[in-house]
Scaffold this motif. Sequence first.
Motif, PDB file in Angstrom:
ATOM      1  N   GLN A 164     -17.751  46.058 -65.183  1.00 42.89           N
ATOM      2  CA  GLN A 164     -16.403  45.488 -65.025  1.00 42.89           C
ATOM      3  C   GLN A 164     -15.499  45.834 -66.206  1.00 42.89           C
ATOM      4  N   ARG A 165     -16.072  46.396 -67.276  1.00 47.85           N
ATOM      5  CA  ARG A 165     -15.309  46.601 -68.505  1.00 47.85           C
ATOM      6  C   ARG A 165     -14.919  48.051 -68.770  1.00 47.85           C
ATOM      7  N   VAL A 166     -15.557  48.985 -68.085  1.00 49.75           N
ATOM      8  CA  VAL A 166     -15.253  50.401 -68.330  1.00 49.75           C
ATOM      9  C   VAL A 166     -14.917  51.102 -67.017  1.00 49.75           C
ATOM     10  N   PRO A 167     -14.121  52.150 -67.090  1.00 46.61           N
ATOM     11  CA  PRO A 167     -13.771  52.888 -65.870  1.00 46.61           C
ATOM     12  C   PRO A 167     -15.003  53.537 -65.227  1.00 46.61           C
ATOM     13  N   ASN A 168     -14.932  53.677 -63.921  1.00 43.02           N
ATOM     14  CA  ASN A 168     -16.042  54.263 -63.164  1.00 43.02           C
ATOM     15  C   ASN A 168     -16.403  55.666 -63.642  1.00 43.02           C
ATOM     16  N   TYR A 169     -15.395  56.457 -64.024  1.00 40.05           N
ATOM     17  CA  TYR A 169     -15.694  57.824 -64.422  1.00 40.05           C
ATOM     18  C   TYR A 169     -16.561  57.877 -65.678  1.00 40.05           C
ATOM     19  N   MET A 170     -16.446  56.858 -66.558  1.00 40.90           N
ATOM     20  CA  MET A 170     -17.299  56.818 -67.751  1.00 40.90           C
ATOM     21  C   MET A 170     -18.746  56.499 -67.382  1.00 40.90           C
ATOM     22  N   ILE A 171     -18.919  55.576 -66.449  1.00 38.28           N
ATOM     23  CA  ILE A 171     -20.281  55.245 -65.997  1.00 38.28           C
ATOM     24  C   ILE A 171     -20.901  56.467 -65.340  1.00 38.28           C
ATOM     25  N   ALA A 172     -20.148  57.141 -64.492  1.00 32.96           N
ATOM     26  CA  ALA A 172     -20.650  58.353 -63.831  1.00 32.96           C
ATOM     27  C   ALA A 172     -21.014  59.413 -64.872  1.00 32.96           C
ATOM     28  N   ASN A 173     -20.174  59.578 -65.870  1.00 39.42           N
ATOM     29  CA  ASN A 173     -20.442  60.544 -66.938  1.00 39.42           C
ATOM     30  C   ASN A 173     -21.754  60.205 -67.643  1.00 39.42           C
ATOM     31  N   TYR A 174     -21.940  58.947 -67.998  1.00 43.53           N
ATOM     32  CA  TYR A 174     -23.164  58.498 -68.660  1.00 43.53           C
ATOM     33  C   TYR A 174     -24.394  58.798 -67.804  1.00 43.53           C
ATOM     34  N   LEU A 175     -24.245  58.612 -66.497  1.00 37.37           N
ATOM     35  CA  LEU A 175     -25.372  58.838 -65.576  1.00 37.37           C
ATOM     36  C   LEU A 175     -25.569  60.309 -65.231  1.00 37.37           C
ATOM     37  N   GLY A 176     -24.597  61.145 -65.595  1.00 35.82           N
ATOM     38  CA  GLY A 176     -24.705  62.563 -65.288  1.00 35.82           C
ATOM     39  C   GLY A 176     -24.420  62.887 -63.836  1.00 35.82           C
ATOM     40  N   ILE A 177     -23.546  62.093 -63.226  1.00 36.29           N
ATOM     41  CA  ILE A 177     -23.188  62.316 -61.825  1.00 36.29           C
ATOM     42  C   ILE A 177     -21.669  62.343 -61.688  1.00 36.29           C
ATOM     43  N   LYS A 178     -21.198  62.744 -60.525  1.00 38.66           N
ATOM     44  CA  LYS A 178     -19.763  62.764 -60.237  1.00 38.66           C
ATOM     45  C   LYS A 178     -19.303  61.351 -59.851  1.00 38.66           C
ATOM     46  N   PRO A 179     -18.046  61.007 -60.150  1.00 35.10           N
ATOM     47  CA  PRO A 179     -17.535  59.683 -59.767  1.00 35.10           C
ATOM     48  C   PRO A 179     -17.666  59.398 -58.264  1.00 35.10           C
ATOM     49  N   GLU A 180     -17.518  60.441 -57.441  1.00 37.51           N
ATOM     50  CA  GLU A 180     -17.657  60.255 -55.988  1.00 37.51           C
ATOM     51  C   GLU A 180     -19.079  59.835 -55.634  1.00 37.51           C
ATOM     52  N   SER A 181     -20.057  60.396 -56.344  1.00 42.29           N
ATOM     53  CA  SER A 181     -21.462  60.033 -56.104  1.00 42.29           C
ATOM     54  C   SER A 181     -21.702  58.578 -56.479  1.00 42.29           C
ATOM     55  N   LEU A 182     -21.085  58.138 -57.569  1.00 41.73           N
ATOM     56  CA  LEU A 182     -21.229  56.748 -57.981  1.00 41.73           C
ATOM     57  C   LEU A 182     -20.648  55.818 -56.923  1.00 41.73           C
ATOM     58  N   SER A 183     -19.502  56.168 -56.368  1.00 40.38           N
ATOM     59  CA  SER A 183     -18.896  55.352 -55.304  1.00 40.38           C
ATOM     60  C   SER A 183     -19.826  55.264 -54.098  1.00 40.38           C
ATOM     61  N   ARG A 184     -20.439  56.380 -53.740  1.00 38.99           N
ATOM     62  CA  ARG A 184     -21.373  56.407 -52.614  1.00 38.99           C
ATOM     63  C   ARG A 184     -22.596  55.532 -52.895  1.00 38.99           C
ATOM     64  N   ILE A 185     -23.123  55.618 -54.114  1.00 42.63           N
ATOM     65  CA  ILE A 185     -24.287  54.806 -54.496  1.00 42.63           C
ATOM     66  C   ILE A 185     -23.946  53.327 -54.392  1.00 42.63           C
ATOM     67  N   ARG A 186     -22.782  52.946 -54.876  1.00 44.22           N
ATOM     68  CA  ARG A 186     -22.370  51.541 -54.822  1.00 44.22           C
ATOM     69  C   ARG A 186     -22.240  51.061 -53.373  1.00 44.22           C
ATOM     70  N   LYS A 187     -21.630  51.887 -52.518  1.00 42.34           N
ATOM     71  CA  LYS A 187     -21.490  51.517 -51.109  1.00 42.34           C
ATOM     72  C   LYS A 187     -22.851  51.328 -50.472  1.00 42.34           C
ATOM     73  N   ASN A 188     -23.781  52.216 -50.763  1.00 42.22           N
ATOM     74  CA  ASN A 188     -25.136  52.104 -50.192  1.00 42.22           C
ATOM     75  C   ASN A 188     -25.849  50.846 -50.687  1.00 42.22           C
ATOM     76  N   LEU A 189     -25.657  50.477 -51.952  1.00 37.60           N
ATOM     77  CA  LEU A 189     -26.275  49.262 -52.483  1.00 37.60           C
ATOM     78  C   LEU A 189     -25.695  48.015 -51.812  1.00 37.60           C
ATOM     79  N   VAL A 190     -24.376  48.028 -51.568  1.00 36.92           N
ATOM     80  CA  VAL A 190     -23.745  46.894 -50.896  1.00 36.92           C
ATOM     81  C   VAL A 190     -24.290  46.773 -49.465  1.00 36.92           C
ATOM     82  N   LYS A 191     -24.412  47.911 -48.763  1.00 36.78           N
ATOM     83  CA  LYS A 191     -24.962  47.893 -47.398  1.00 36.78           C
ATOM     84  C   LYS A 191     -26.391  47.388 -47.381  1.00 36.78           C
ATOM     85  N   ALA A 192     -27.186  47.840 -48.358  1.00 39.86           N
ATOM     86  CA  ALA A 192     -28.600  47.450 -48.416  1.00 39.86           C
ATOM     87  C   ALA A 192     -28.769  45.973 -48.715  1.00 39.86           C
TER      88      ALA A 192
END
Length: 194
Positions: A164-192
Motif C-alpha cells: 500500500q506504500r509503494v507504486p506497483n512498478y517498484m514491486i514488479a521491479n523488485y520481483l523481476g517481473i513486468k507490472p502487467e504480470s504483477l496485475s495478473r498475479i494479483r487478479k488470480n490471487l483474488v479469484k483464488a
Amino acid sequence: MFEEILTHVEELITLNTSEKERFTAVLIKKKLRKKQFLIQQGDPVTHEYFVANGGLKAYEVDENGDEHIVQFAIENWWISDFKAFFEGGKATLNIDAIEDSVVYGISKQDLEALFLAIPKFDRFFRIKLTAAFVALQNRVLSAMDKSSGERYQDFLKAYPNLEQRVPNYMIANYLGIKPESLSRIRKNLVKASS
C-alpha cells in the motif's frame, strides 16, 4: 528522540542507562524527503542506517539506465550498501527515500568501538547480519525455483503493508517481473481466495 531504535535493540539485548547513552551518542539522525538520496552510486559508504520512520529502496542502475531494486527498508529495518560499508569501498547501489523518512546512522568506526566497549552489541549486530544473510539466501533461491506468483507471496510476507506504500512498478521491479504480470498475479490471487 531515539525511542524507535532503542526499542528495536532491546528486542534482542538489554541495555542499562549508560549503555543507551553510549550508543545514542554515536548515532546521527537524518530526515529524508521522498526521492531524496541517502547514498548515491560512487559515494564512499561510511554508515549503515536504521529506519525509524518511512521507507527506502536500494537499487543498482545498469548501463542502460534501468533500475534494479535489491532491497526495500521500512520501519525497524537496516539499510546501506553493505559491501561498500564493510569493505570500505564506494557505493555500487543508490539508496533513496520512497516516502518521507527518518533514519539513524552509525559509522563503521563507531560500530567497532561499540563492539569493544559493550560486547552485547556485537551479539545484536551478529543476529541482525545473520538474519539478513538468511533473507538474501531465501530471495536468491526463490528467484531460481519459484514462480512469479510465489515470489510475490514471499514479498508480501517479508514486507507486510508495503504494497500500500509503494507504486506497483517498484514491486514488479523488485520481483523481476513486468507490472502487467504483477496485475495478473494479483487478479488470480483474488479469484483464488473468493
